[in-house]
Design an enzyme around this catalytic site. Sequence first.
Site, PDB file in Angstrom:
ATOM      1  N   GLY A 163     -29.981  -9.682  16.086  1.00 59.05           N
ATOM      2  CA  GLY A 163     -29.761  -8.537  15.217  1.00 59.05           C
ATOM      3  C   GLY A 163     -29.215  -8.893  13.853  1.00 59.05           C
ATOM      4  O   GLY A 163     -29.436  -8.169  12.875  1.00 59.05           O
ATOM      5  N   ASP A 164     -28.496 -10.018  13.756  1.00 59.74           N
ATOM      6  CA  ASP A 164     -27.978 -10.488  12.465  1.00 59.74           C
ATOM      7  C   ASP A 164     -27.972 -12.012  12.503  1.00 59.74           C
ATOM      8  O   ASP A 164     -26.929 -12.656  12.351  1.00 59.74           O
ATOM      9  CB  ASP A 164     -26.580  -9.935  12.205  1.00 59.74           C
ATOM     10  N   PHE A 165     -29.155 -12.594  12.679  1.00 62.79           N
ATOM     11  CA  PHE A 165     -29.302 -14.030  12.882  1.00 62.79           C
ATOM     12  C   PHE A 165     -29.213 -14.759  11.544  1.00 62.79           C
ATOM     13  O   PHE A 165     -30.175 -15.348  11.057  1.00 62.79           O
ATOM     14  CB  PHE A 165     -30.626 -14.322  13.586  1.00 62.79           C
ATOM     15  N   SER A 166     -28.037 -14.692  10.943  1.00 67.09           N
ATOM     16  CA  SER A 166     -27.796 -15.335   9.656  1.00 67.09           C
ATOM     17  C   SER A 166     -27.116 -16.679   9.861  1.00 67.09           C
ATOM     18  O   SER A 166     -26.576 -16.972  10.939  1.00 67.09           O
ATOM     19  CB  SER A 166     -26.921 -14.442   8.775  1.00 67.09           C
ATOM     20  N   ASN A 196     -23.618 -16.850  11.354  1.00 65.17           N
ATOM     21  CA  ASN A 196     -23.392 -16.418  12.735  1.00 65.17           C
ATOM     22  C   ASN A 196     -23.911 -17.414  13.763  1.00 65.17           C
ATOM     23  O   ASN A 196     -23.934 -17.116  14.965  1.00 65.17           O
ATOM     24  CB  ASN A 196     -24.056 -15.055  12.971  1.00 65.17           C
TER      25      ASN A 196
END
Length: 253
Positions: free
Chosen positions: A179-182, A185
């Site tokens: 969902g927020d694979f930055s 993270n």
Amino acid sequence: MAASLDFYLWARDTIGESGGAVYRLHGKAGAPDLFLKHGAASVAGDITDEMARLLWLADHLPVPEVRHFVRTDDAAWLLITAMPGRTAFQCLEDDPGAADTIVDALAAFLRRLHAIPIDTCPFTSAHPHRLARARARIDAGLIDLDDFDEARAGWSAERVWDAMQALLPLAPDPVVTHGDFSLDNILMIDGAVAGLIDVGRVGIADRYQDLAILWNCLHEFGGGLPERLFDQYGIAAPDQAKLRFHLMLDELF
């Protein structure tokens, strides 16, 4: 929970945009470092979401361990273990010569995440669900226009919304996503992914939910890394409409 935190040193973590308070607890002899997350109102709901996803995801991938969780009517506290390693962003910044190897590791781990059977996942992050939440955030005036990517600098939230609508419908390709694979993270040790953090958006969604965010992050480092991501992941011709859609959707959160 309070008694278990005696003798720790506390440091406020100011990285991130969760809206809550995050503290790193460290320096206690013979005890692991911990993170304590606290938030009220809607942030309490986000912390609750993360707790539930951590408990589920622990059976599939390396994530922080939930040590304690408290929820009241209007607040939540989540105590989790600190994971070893450095963020993928730090690794790329500190060792540009290893960039290809790092991207290959990220692509391999993303394939591993996306291979989790969706019938085992109790959470949804599909774009119709997230669009409804985005619309509510727009109507409530919660969008930080100053945080938009350069490609959408100066845009209003309504312009982003209209541009997304113009790209619909999208052919579904559901997988379990972070969902927020930055880069911030993803934790790495010795060139391999060691774990994931900030998993509050984990759920079934189109695989481009993750691909778009990581692809966008890699542009900061150049060198053909965004293209290499798709090559290593196994997509010869990226879907440009899905990339644009999911990057715009991310602007609204």
